[in-house]
Design a protein around this motif. Structure first.
Motif, PDB file in Angstrom:
ATOM      1  N   PHE A 240       0.855  -1.199   0.000  1.00 47.39           N
ATOM      2  CA  PHE A 240       0.000   0.000   0.000  1.00 47.39           C
ATOM      3  C   PHE A 240       0.881   1.236   0.000  1.00 47.39           C
ATOM      4  O   PHE A 240       2.066   1.186   0.385  1.00 47.39           O
ATOM      5  CB  PHE A 240      -0.946   0.028   1.206  1.00 47.39           C
ATOM      6  N   VAL A 241       0.283   2.352  -0.429  1.00 47.44           N
ATOM      7  CA  VAL A 241       0.937   3.660  -0.363  1.00 47.44           C
ATOM      8  C   VAL A 241      -0.079   4.645   0.216  1.00 47.44           C
ATOM      9  O   VAL A 241      -1.079   4.963  -0.429  1.00 47.44           O
ATOM     10  CB  VAL A 241       1.407   4.154  -1.750  1.00 47.44           C
ATOM     11  N   LEU A 242       0.161   5.097   1.428  1.00 49.19           N
ATOM     12  CA  LEU A 242      -0.671   6.129   2.047  1.00 49.19           C
ATOM     13  C   LEU A 242       0.038   7.455   1.791  1.00 49.19           C
ATOM     14  O   LEU A 242       1.105   7.724   2.351  1.00 49.19           O
ATOM     15  CB  LEU A 242      -0.823   5.875   3.541  1.00 49.19           C
ATOM     16  N   PHE A 243      -0.567   8.247   0.930  1.00 47.61           N
ATOM     17  CA  PHE A 243       0.057   9.510   0.505  1.00 47.61           C
ATOM     18  C   PHE A 243      -0.945  10.632   0.693  1.00 47.61           C
ATOM     19  O   PHE A 243      -1.990  10.659   0.048  1.00 47.61           O
ATOM     20  CB  PHE A 243       0.483   9.387  -0.965  1.00 47.61           C
ATOM     21  N   ARG A 244      -0.650  11.542   1.604  1.00 52.04           N
ATOM     22  CA  ARG A 244      -1.577  12.627   1.910  1.00 52.04           C
ATOM     23  C   ARG A 244      -0.807  13.956   1.987  1.00 52.04           C
ATOM     24  O   ARG A 244      -0.322  14.348   3.052  1.00 52.04           O
ATOM     25  CB  ARG A 244      -2.302  12.352   3.225  1.00 52.04           C
ATOM     26  N   PRO A 245      -0.688  14.681   0.878  1.00 51.56           N
ATOM     27  CA  PRO A 245       0.003  15.978   0.906  1.00 51.56           C
ATOM     28  C   PRO A 245      -0.715  16.964   1.824  1.00 51.56           C
ATOM     29  O   PRO A 245      -1.939  16.933   1.946  1.00 51.56           O
ATOM     30  CB  PRO A 245      -0.058  16.446  -0.552  1.00 51.56           C
ATOM     31  N   ARG A 246       0.044  17.837   2.451  1.00 49.17           N
ATOM     32  CA  ARG A 246      -0.581  18.867   3.283  1.00 49.17           C
ATOM     33  C   ARG A 246      -1.241  19.925   2.420  1.00 49.17           C
ATOM     34  O   ARG A 246      -2.305  20.445   2.740  1.00 49.17           O
ATOM     35  CB  ARG A 246       0.474  19.534   4.181  1.00 49.17           C
ATOM     36  N   ASP A 247      -0.580  20.265   1.310  1.00 47.60           N
ATOM     37  CA  ASP A 247      -1.085  21.255   0.375  1.00 47.60           C
ATOM     38  C   ASP A 247      -1.411  20.560  -0.955  1.00 47.60           C
ATOM     39  O   ASP A 247      -1.445  19.341  -1.030  1.00 47.60           O
ATOM     40  CB  ASP A 247      -0.061  22.375   0.187  1.00 47.60           C
ATOM     41  N   ILE A 248      -1.648  21.350  -1.971  1.00 46.48           N
ATOM     42  CA  ILE A 248      -2.028  20.766  -3.259  1.00 46.48           C
ATOM     43  C   ILE A 248      -0.889  19.928  -3.815  1.00 46.48           C
ATOM     44  O   ILE A 248      -1.102  18.834  -4.362  1.00 46.48           O
ATOM     45  CB  ILE A 248      -2.424  21.883  -4.247  1.00 46.48           C
TER      46      ILE A 248
END
Length: 468
Positions: A240-248
């Motif tokens: 899995f890849v959990l990827f959550r940028p803070r900004d755009i």
């Protein structure tokens, strides 16, 4: 002299507007005081409201030479309360009103006061009630129940007292109008400033739309740069890849490549977030592609050494002192040899074998930047033997450093490590969902401590299973 004359000339000693020595009773006001431009430009308008003609005549005569702040009096005459109400609606700049109580009715004056204050909403004109029948209008109830400024028995108004009353009323009116003038100017300034702010806000909104549009375009470019998760899953079905940028756009990114039986996978955390971090991620991605896919460097430690030199050269860090760089965990899995090689710049590799979690620490130095007395930055290579099912995890500092919970604290790396150990045997899609749910729960608004959490940094967590 008739009875009305006696109201204004009580004895021979009371000469108009003079004391016993013949001097002016009141010192002349300064011409430049506030209020000199209030009311009419050249005069003060004074309205005499009384049903007796003699009162008008005597009052005019008593005040014929009166001046205040260099302006004389202009008289308006009304003989009933109704006439006064109509006249005041046409002359909104009346400064002072001498108002009889009993005229066409016993309370005509009082009804006129109510009309002026409530219907005309005029709170500027100074109203001085005059009565020859004080018993019909007790002073205490009038002062309490009606918005008047003074109340005089006609027998009290000698020339001196009339002068005092008029001067006090005009001074009050001048002060009020000065304040009103200031208020109107202030309102005008506020309106003009508000209009300017609105125009600036509209301009900023237009610019913001353009900037956000540009950043969204950059986000599409960055998304195209990142390896497709489906491609990673083709190689590592359990991943899995959990990827959550803070900004755009993001300063965190992940990298993946496969060539000649070797699989390369990395989680990278660049300096900063948002647009600056995204620029660094683009640079890091390009350099990794060059080092691994074109120059065919395969050992993780050598990849990091080359990447460090490439960052320093691209950013001219030797001459500029620029300190931007990245922390990362980099793995190479050799299928044929059955080994996992690792090198880390500050960030670790976690892996679970036989129900036990292990931590392989990265070197205590980042990629990029200038360190004093450093001739060459050498990263170390570490090897994990894969002879049984192995669950591997890499992450940036965004998840463990996120503030939240009941005590407004960081999640912490040890809690993330424990969580990964607890869930490692679950399907990887479920693992990702648990991690996301736990993060959302950690960041949920806390009513009990009145805190609403926001994401502090880009967040990246990667997991994959090899062997078995």
């Amino acid at each position: 002299m008739n009875d009305n004359d006696e109201l204004l000339f009580a004895d021979d000693d009371d000469n108009l507007f003079a004391d016993e020595d013949g001097d002016s009773l009141f010192a002349e006001e300064d011409e430049g005081e506030a209020g000199s431009d209030t009311g009419s430009d050249q005069t003060w308008k004074v309205m005499i409201v009384d049903d007796e003609e003699e009162i008008h005549t005597v009052t005019r005569f008593a005040l014929s030479d009166y001046e205040y702040k260099g302006k004389r009096l202009e008289f308006l005459d009304a003989y009933t309360g109704t006439e006064a109400q109509q006249m005041l609606s046409e002359h909104g700049d009346v400064a002072l009103m001498l108002l009889d109580v009993v005229m066409e009715s016993n309370d005509a004056g009082l009804q006129t006061v109510k009309h002026i204050r409530e219907t005309l909403d005029n709170h500027f004109v100074r109203i001085i009630l005059r009565t020859g029948q004080p018993g019909q209008a007790p002073e205490e109830s009038l002062i309490t129940d009606y918005d008047i400024n003074d109340y005089k028995n006609k027998t009290e108004l000698t020339d001196k007292r009339l002068f005092t009353t008029i001067t006090t009323g005009l001074r009050s009116y001048a002060d009020i109008m000065a304040i009103e003038h200031f208020r109107q100017n202030l309102e005008k300034m506020v309106e003009e400033r508000t209009k300017t702010i609105q125009e600036q806000a509209e301009e900023l909104e237009i610019k913001n739309v353009k900037i956000v549009g540009s950043i969204n375009a950059a986000s599409r470019i960055q998304s195209a740069m990142l390896p497709k998760v489906d491609r990673i899953k083709q190689t590592f079905p359990d991943s899995f890849v959990l990827f959550r940028p803070r900004d755009i756009v993001s300063g965190d990114f992940y990298w993946f490549s496969e060539t000649a039986g070797r699989i390369f996978i990395s989680a990278i955390d660049c300096t900063g977030h948002g647009v600056p971090g995204a620029f660094m991620s683009m640079l890091g991605d390009a350099l990794l592609n060059q080092i691994v896919n074109i120059d065919e460097v395969t050992s993780p430690d050598r990849v990091l050494n080359r990447l460090h030199k490439g960052i320093r050269k691209a950013l001219s860090q030797e001459s500029t002192g620029n300190q931007d760089g990245m922390d990362m965990a980099f793995c190479m899995f050799d299928r044929q040899a059955g080994i996992l090689e690792f090198a880390g710049a500050k960030n670790p590799l976690l892996y679970v074998q036989n129900g036990e979690i292990h931590k392989v620490k990265g070197d205590k130095m980042p990629i990029g930047g200038v360190r004093s007395q450093e001739e060459e930055r050498i990263f170390s290579r570490q090897v994990v033997k894969i002879d049984q099912p192995t669950y591997c995890y890499m992450f940036s500092d965004g998840y463990p450093d996120q503030f939240g919970g009941p005590h407004n604290r960081k999640f912490m790396s040890k809690n993330l490590r424990q969580l990964l150990l607890e869930i490692h045997q679950k399907p990887f899609d479920e693992q990702q969902q648990i991690l996301e749910d736990r993060l959302d729960e950690w960041m949920a608004k806390r009513e009990d401590i009145n805190v609403e959490y926001r994401q502090m940094d880009d967040i990246l967590v990667m997991g994959f299973k090899i062997g078995g």
